[in-house]
Design a protein around this motif. Structure first.
Motif, mmCIF file in Angstrom:
data_model
loop_
_atom_site.group_PDB
_atom_site.id
_atom_site.type_symbol
_atom_site.label_atom_id
_atom_site.label_comp_id
_atom_site.label_asym_id
_atom_site.label_seq_id
_atom_site.Cartn_x
_atom_site.Cartn_y
_atom_site.Cartn_z
ATOM 1 N N LYS A 89 0.827 -1.206 0.000
ATOM 2 C CA LYS A 89 0.000 0.000 0.000
ATOM 3 C C LYS A 89 0.861 1.254 0.000
ATOM 4 O O LYS A 89 0.540 2.240 -0.686
ATOM 5 C CB LYS A 89 -0.955 0.003 1.189
ATOM 6 C CG LYS A 89 -1.932 1.181 1.128
ATOM 7 C CD LYS A 89 -3.164 0.979 1.965
ATOM 8 C CE LYS A 89 -4.156 2.110 1.733
ATOM 9 N NZ LYS A 89 -5.408 1.947 2.496
ATOM 10 N N LYS A 90 1.960 1.239 0.729
ATOM 11 C CA LYS A 90 2.886 2.371 0.758
ATOM 12 C C LYS A 90 3.347 2.724 -0.655
ATOM 13 O O LYS A 90 3.334 3.895 -1.055
ATOM 14 C CB LYS A 90 4.093 2.020 1.633
ATOM 15 C CG LYS A 90 5.326 2.898 1.457
ATOM 16 C CD LYS A 90 6.499 2.353 2.274
ATOM 17 C CE LYS A 90 7.840 2.896 1.801
ATOM 18 N NZ LYS A 90 8.011 4.320 2.124
ATOM 19 N N SER A 91 3.736 1.708 -1.430
ATOM 20 C CA SER A 91 4.262 1.963 -2.769
ATOM 21 C C SER A 91 3.218 2.599 -3.677
ATOM 22 O O SER A 91 3.552 3.433 -4.534
ATOM 23 C CB SER A 91 4.785 0.657 -3.398
ATOM 24 O OG SER A 91 3.725 -0.247 -3.658
ATOM 25 N N LEU A 92 1.954 2.241 -3.499
ATOM 26 C CA LEU A 92 0.894 2.789 -4.341
ATOM 27 C C LEU A 92 0.430 4.159 -3.857
ATOM 28 O O LEU A 92 0.154 5.055 -4.662
ATOM 29 C CB LEU A 92 -0.272 1.812 -4.406
ATOM 30 C CG LEU A 92 0.032 0.498 -5.138
ATOM 31 C CD1 LEU A 92 -1.089 -0.506 -4.954
ATOM 32 C CD2 LEU A 92 0.277 0.747 -6.618
ATOM 33 N N VAL A 93 0.341 4.331 -2.545
ATOM 34 C CA VAL A 93 -0.073 5.620 -1.996
ATOM 35 C C VAL A 93 0.954 6.700 -2.319
ATOM 36 O O VAL A 93 0.589 7.843 -2.639
ATOM 37 C CB VAL A 93 -0.278 5.508 -0.466
ATOM 38 C CG1 VAL A 93 -0.386 6.888 0.173
ATOM 39 C CG2 VAL A 93 -1.527 4.686 -0.166
ATOM 40 N N GLU A 94 2.223 6.362 -2.279
ATOM 41 C CA GLU A 94 3.265 7.360 -2.504
ATOM 42 C C GLU A 94 3.271 7.890 -3.932
ATOM 43 O O GLU A 94 3.666 9.036 -4.167
ATOM 44 C CB GLU A 94 4.627 6.782 -2.131
ATOM 45 C CG GLU A 94 4.811 6.629 -0.631
ATOM 46 C CD GLU A 94 6.165 6.076 -0.235
ATOM 47 O OE1 GLU A 94 6.542 6.240 0.935
ATOM 48 O OE2 GLU A 94 6.840 5.467 -1.093
ATOM 49 N N VAL A 95 2.837 7.086 -4.896
ATOM 50 C CA VAL A 95 2.798 7.564 -6.289
ATOM 51 C C VAL A 95 1.421 8.100 -6.676
ATOM 52 O O VAL A 95 1.268 8.750 -7.710
ATOM 53 C CB VAL A 95 3.211 6.459 -7.291
ATOM 54 C CG1 VAL A 95 4.633 6.006 -7.026
ATOM 55 C CG2 VAL A 95 2.254 5.278 -7.255
ATOM 56 N N ASP A 96 0.399 7.846 -5.838
ATOM 57 C CA ASP A 96 -0.971 8.242 -6.196
ATOM 58 C C ASP A 96 -1.792 8.466 -4.937
ATOM 59 O O ASP A 96 -2.737 7.743 -4.651
ATOM 60 C CB ASP A 96 -1.597 7.152 -7.084
ATOM 61 C CG ASP A 96 -3.021 7.474 -7.506
ATOM 62 O OD1 ASP A 96 -3.380 8.672 -7.534
ATOM 63 O OD2 ASP A 96 -3.778 6.535 -7.804
#
Length: 347
Positions: free
Chosen positions: A216-223
């Motif tokens: 989730k961190k990887s997706l939240v950080e880009v979007d």
């Protein structure tokens, strides 16, 4: 102790440590001088943990108060939201004070919505006490309540300043709550990492939590605002939210997402959006974890709820297409296609 940093315009740490509830005051002291702190908790988490958290805050010089509401999805509404706002005002909380959520996803959502709108926004700290809220609701900054017409239709993006996760709280979860967390873990595996499935099946819940947070961190950080890749995390949710509403929330979120994942995989294949049908494999995985897998509603029953999905824009809705466990893509379809999509899901 483990710390995971979410790097967004409002960056914050996730602290994972057994016994962290008794150190809440210490962790808040890293960010704040002593001030008022209001704990917003559901009745279950409040009875179990409010005293510990309040004492920890007092020991660090903070002045805690608490607002409790009945546990359960039925409390996630505008009435509860308004009541909590009034309680904050009666406690004379100012814009320099802090709100803490304590509990599962409902507490996280209500506290987040309240913090983002009270006096146009005050600081927020999440203390999730369920697997589901720890992996999902407490990070990413989404907060919402349900309207009579559908789920999560009134809300805000409001990032916390800190997330404190005490795995000891998971020991008090009902089996159904554990299952809800397992469903979310499987969703993350389907979206991003197939190797997570055997770890979940082997009961490695600590790894499931940390890997899910990493995904989730990887997706939240880009979007952060959920306009692109972050929408992959909605796998199982488009139909899952319809199931929750159709059942008057008697089907829990995790159970609905489990059924929704299977249905959405079946629909994507039936519509020809993917050459691979993973619904059978998902059924085996989810049933093996004790989760329900049978969709008991018709397309006609689900369609009215799908039409008010908050992802709809300009007559289109973004759906998640599972190409394999561990690989998903996004596709926009029309509302007319959505009707056929639901028909394929319910076959």
């Amino acid at each position: 102790m483990k710390r995971i940093q979410i790097t967004t315009p409002t960056s914050y740490d996730i602290i994972i440590e057994p016994g962290a509830l008794s150190r809440v005051g210490e962790f808040l002291s890293e960010l704040y001088t002593p001030r008022k702190v209001c704990i917003i908790a559901d009745s279950t988490a409040g009875s179990l943990y409010c005293e510990t958290v309040s004492n920890a805050l007092k020991e660090a010089g903070f002045t805690p108060s608490r607002v409790l509401f009945p546990a359960g999805e039925h409390s996630k509404n505008l009435t509860t939201y308004a009541n909590v706002l009034e309680a904050l005002a009666s406690e004379n909380l100012s814009r320099s004070d802090v709100v803490i959520s304590l509990g599962g996803g409902v507490a996280t959502d209500i506290a987040g919505f309240v913090a983002g709108t009270y006096m146009r926004g005050i600081d927020l700290v999440h203390i999730p006490t369920t697997f589901l809220s720890a992996m999902d609701a407490s990070i990413g900054g989404k907060a919402a309540v349900n309207l009579l017409q559908g789920k999560n239709l009134a809300g805000i993006f409001w990032a916390p300043r800190l997330v404190i996760c005490d795995p000891d709280t998971f020991k008090n979860l009902r089996q159904t709550q554990v299952h809800d967390g397992l469903a979310e873990g499987v969703k993350n595996a389907v979206v991003s990492d197939a190797s997570l499935i055997p770890r979940i099946q082997n009961g490695d819940l600590e790894y499931m939590l940390e890997r899910s947070l990493s995904i989730k961190k990887s997706l939240v950080e880009v979007d952060e605002r959920d306009q692109g890749l972050r929408q992959l995390l909605n796998f199982g949710h488009t139909i899952g939210h319809c199931i929750e509403k159709a059942s008057s929330y008697s089907v829990s979120h995790g159970q609905a997402v489990a059924i929704g994942m299977i249905a959405e995989a079946k629909a994507a294949f039936g519509m020809g959006y993917t050459n691979t049908d993973i619904s059978g494999e998902l059924t085996k995985i989810l049933s093996g974890l004790g989760l329900p897998t049978e969709l008991r509603y018709t397309a006609e029953e689900l369609y009215p709820f799908a039409l008010i999905d908050k992802k709809i824009s300009d007559g289109m809705i973004s759906i998640v297409v599972p190409e394999a466990i561990g690989k998903c893509t996004l596709k926009k379809i029309t509302l007319a296609e959505l009707g056929e999509y639901l028909y394929q899901a319910c076959r």
